[in-house]
Scaffold this motif. Structure first.
Motif, short mmCIF file in Angstrom:
data_model
loop_
_atom_site.label_atom_id
_atom_site.label_comp_id
_atom_site.label_asym_id
_atom_site.label_seq_id
_atom_site.Cartn_x
_atom_site.Cartn_y
_atom_site.Cartn_z
N LYS A 161 35.99 5.68 37.15
CA LYS A 161 37.09 5.00 37.50
C LYS A 161 36.99 3.90 36.44
O LYS A 161 36.12 3.35 36.50
CB LYS A 161 37.00 4.21 38.32
N ASN A 162 37.90 2.92 35.95
CA ASN A 162 37.69 1.72 34.76
C ASN A 162 37.15 2.82 33.77
O ASN A 162 36.54 1.74 33.21
CB ASN A 162 37.17 0.89 35.43
N ASN A 171 43.71 2.44 39.38
CA ASN A 171 42.04 2.00 38.67
C ASN A 171 41.72 2.66 38.07
O ASN A 171 40.24 3.49 37.59
CB ASN A 171 41.29 1.33 40.06
N ASP A 216 41.48 0.72 31.86
CA ASP A 216 40.87 -0.13 32.74
C ASP A 216 41.61 0.14 31.05
O ASP A 216 41.44 -0.37 29.23
CB ASP A 216 39.61 -1.19 31.88
#
Length: 705
Positions: A359-360, A389, A392
């Motif tokens: 994630k991210n 998500n 980023d």
């Protein structure tokens, strides 16, 4: 054989191998112990005394010769002549006591092994407390001094009033007053109760109270006879001088070491503990300690193999061993807590950290497209990348800055839009028949990935493509064209098994449950059994008639109940806390897990059989965990394993049960499915094979320890 003989050894020989050849520990030894007498076996440490005692008990097999005990070869299990068993009391040279038991628990345990009732044990404890000056019964063995421990060991040996006492260095570390009292009691037992006593010691003068002594050195008897007769024959003043003179006569012979102790011969001890004690027949009340054996069998009986008897289950021994295992576990509360904290911690760590998609992920954006202040197709595509998500997004002014960040591992990908991205893409869509290669290149998005983390790069590629499909559909809708133009002619329908999730955890969970159950059962079973053998407790239990089968069965039963709590924790964490999908029968899944745990217990018995140190057991256990985990398909599909290695993976006890467990969890399969019932049968086969191997290995190594 003559009725007066309790122990008869003829040409007893046993040797052990070294690089330079074989050396006898017992060398054509001949010895006779009459019934109702005390026989003192004297000699330095390492001369073969302990080895001889183990041969008498049937714990070691002679290479040559014969030993009869009450007219029978040992081991013998006939009513009235159970050796090893209730007819013998064996006090080993080691303490061989459970350190976390208290004195009362220790004596009740050995009383139960020998078929005594609780009241009988309590009466004997009362008598032994007075005789041996035992500490309070609630005191733990580990809290006692060395001398106090030996007194408890002596009490456990005499508790059931056996017809034969075999005492290996019983007075070491005992003060002179108590040592004299013990000797008076031994003389009383032999004279008034008909008990036959064989005692080893390297304190020469205290054996002067024995009816007969044998002076032993380098595996042979230098001489044998009544103490006073030996002294008169040599014209000396005490046994010490007799032995020293005999040793001088044999000084040119090579020294042989005792394989059972591994120690070199040590000089005999002549100190304050060696003073002879005066016999007082009034030390005991005649009615307080009555032998249960009135008749002594003389005829040879059918005996078992010299190896451990495994065919008969003794309920008394089994229940006592189960009680022992439970007391061990309950008394070590930190260990008990660990039994249930470990599965909680391990499954939590695995399901939290394994199989989940990243994630991210930091992704650099270099957008040189400036079509207009209010609209650009690059910003539209970036908006789809921002959904969820997974990424980023970080903006960079130039490719140079983005490359620098990538070189420092600050970002995992770079997305680059050229200066004319929007205009060239619009031109390409409006007048696609006249678009050139240059137009196609300028209207493309350029993505550079860090391929060192393959799972991350694969996930990013998938997300970039998914975002672009949505981006295309949005452009078609904005231009009022037919939306079907943006739909790919390949459609993924609803999965027939499983569900679409951004995680591999659901795939891993069933196998993780089995792997943890197997590993915990194997490690805990192996180390517990090994510790008992290393402390000498196993030898003492065998002398009481407890077989390897009883010890293994008791360990498996107790570990089975521990495993019940562990399995409950694993399923609660997987199904309730982590909400892992489960479509099958819960009873079937739990049953497969239990079978896998029993397989681990059986493998733990093999570990305890082949290892002699706890560190060896730990290394062996850890050394097998990772190959099993990596080759069994728990964390990576079997289809990814090359064929030569894949055949090896099918020989691992976890592989096919993990596949079946996954079928029960995610497909809802029942026991009627071929892969499921095959896995159940394979588990049962592994359990049987491991138990047979454990028993066989223990038998093979029986005479080497």
């Amino acid at each position: 054989m003559a009725n007066y003989r309790a122990i008869w050894c003829q040409d007893a020989t046993i040797a052990y191998s070294m690089k330079s050849g074989e050396y006898p520990v017992l060398n054509m030894l001949n010895l006779t112990v009459e019934r109702g007498t005390i026989y003192g076996l004297l000699g330095p440490s390492g001369c073969g005394k302990t080895t001889l005692l183990k041969c008498i008990l049937g714990r070691l097999k002679l290479d040559h010769g014969r030993i009869l005990v009450f007219g029978s070869d040992t081991p013998c299990q006939r009513e009235g002549n159970e050796i090893p068993g209730r007819d013998v009391g064996y006090m080993p040279q080691d303490l061989a006591l459970h350190s976390i038991f208290n004195i009362k628990e220790t004596l009740h345990f050995y009383g139960k092994l020998n078929g005594m009732r609780k009241r009988e044990v309590d009466l004997q404890i009362e008598f032994l407390n007075d005789l041996l000056q035992l500490p309070p019964g609630s005191k733990l063995i580990q809290e006692l001094s060395g001398g106090q421990k030996r007194r408890v060991s002596f009490a456990a040996t005499m508790l059931h009033n056996p017809r034969l006492l075999i005492l290996d260095e019983p007075t070491v570390g005992v003060d002179p007053v108590l040592s004299a009292k013990i000797w008076r009691h031994l003389v009383y037992l032999s004279s008034n109760r008909g008990c036959t006593i064989m005692i080893t010691t390297h304190y020469i003068e205290e054996a002067r109270q024995a009816n007969r002594v044998g002076l032993m050195r380098s595996g042979t008897l230098l001489c044998e006879g009544e103490p006073e007769v030996l002294i008169q024959m040599k014209g000396l003043s005490n046994l010490q001088e007799v032995f020293l003179e005999l040793c001088g006569d044999e000084s040119e012979q090579p020294m042989i070491h005792d394989s059972s102790s591994g120690d070199e011969e040590e000089p005999l001890c002549f100190d304050k503990y060696s003073q002879p004690a005066l016999f007082n027949p009034n030390i005991l009340d005649d009615d307080k300690d009555k032998l249960p054996f009135e008749k002594v069998p003389a005829e040879p009986t059918k005996t078992f193999n010299h190896l451990v008897k495994t065919s008969i289950i003794n309920p008394l021994h089994l229940s006592a061993c189960i009680m022992k295992e439970c007391t061990n576990i309950m008394r070590t509360r930190a260990l008990l807590l660990m039994y249930f904290i470990l599965p909680f911690m391990q499954i939590s760590a695995m399901l939290l950290c394994w199989g989940r998609y990243p994630k991210n992920i930091p992704v650099g954006i270099v957008n040189e497209d400036h079509f207009s202040k209010n609209f650009s197709l690059s910003e539209l595509y970036i908006s789809f990348l921002q959904q969820g998500n997974t990424m980023d997004l970080q903006n960079f002014e130039s490719m140079r800055e983005a490359r620098k960040a990538a070189d420092n591992a600050e970002i995992a990908a770079i997305v680059h839009f050229g200066p004319r991205y929007t205009s060239e893409l619009l031109l390409r869509r409006i007048n696609f028949e006249e678009s050139t290669v240059e137009t196609a290149l300028k209207s493309s998005v350029y993505i550079s990935l860090d391929e060192t983390v393959k799972l991350t790069s694969m996930l990013l590629k998938e997300k970039f493509l998914d975002a672009y499909r949505e981006f295309q559909l949005a452009m078609v809708l904005k231009s009022n064209h037919n939306p079907s133009l943006a739909i790919l002619p390949i459609n993924f329908t609803e999965p027939f098994y499983g569900k679409e999730v951004d995680s591999l955890t659901d795939y891993m969970t069933p196998g993780v449950i089995l792997q943890l159950t197997y590993t915990l059962s194997a490690s805990l079973t192996g180390i517990r059994s090994l510790v008992e053998r290393k402390m000498g407790i196993t030898d003492r239990l065998h002398a009481s008639g407890v077989t390897e089968t009883m010890l293994m069965l008791a360990a498996m039963i107790v570990q089975f109940f521990i495993m019940t709590g562990q399995v409950a924790i694993l399923f609660f964490m997987a199904l309730i806390v982590f909400d892992s999908p489960f479509l099958g029968n819960l009873g079937l899944a739990v049953g497969i897990t239990y079978l896998q745990g029993l397989t681990g217990i059986a493998f733990g018995l093999i570990i305890s059989a082949v290892c002699t140190e706890e560190t060896q057991a730990i290394h062996l256990n850890v050394g097998t965990i990772y190959p099993i985990l990596l080759l069994s398909g728990v964390i990576w599909p079997l289809d990814a394993i090359p064929y030569p290695v894949r055949y090896v993976s099918y020989l691992i006890p976890l592989t096919l049960p993990a596949v079946a467990m996954r079928d029960v969890f995610l497909r809802g399969w029942s026991i009627g499915r071929e892969r499921v019932w095959q896995a159940v049968l394979i588990n049962i086969a592994f359990i049987a094979a491991f138990v047979i191997i454990a028993i066989t290995v223990r038998k093979i190594l029986f005479n080497k320890r």
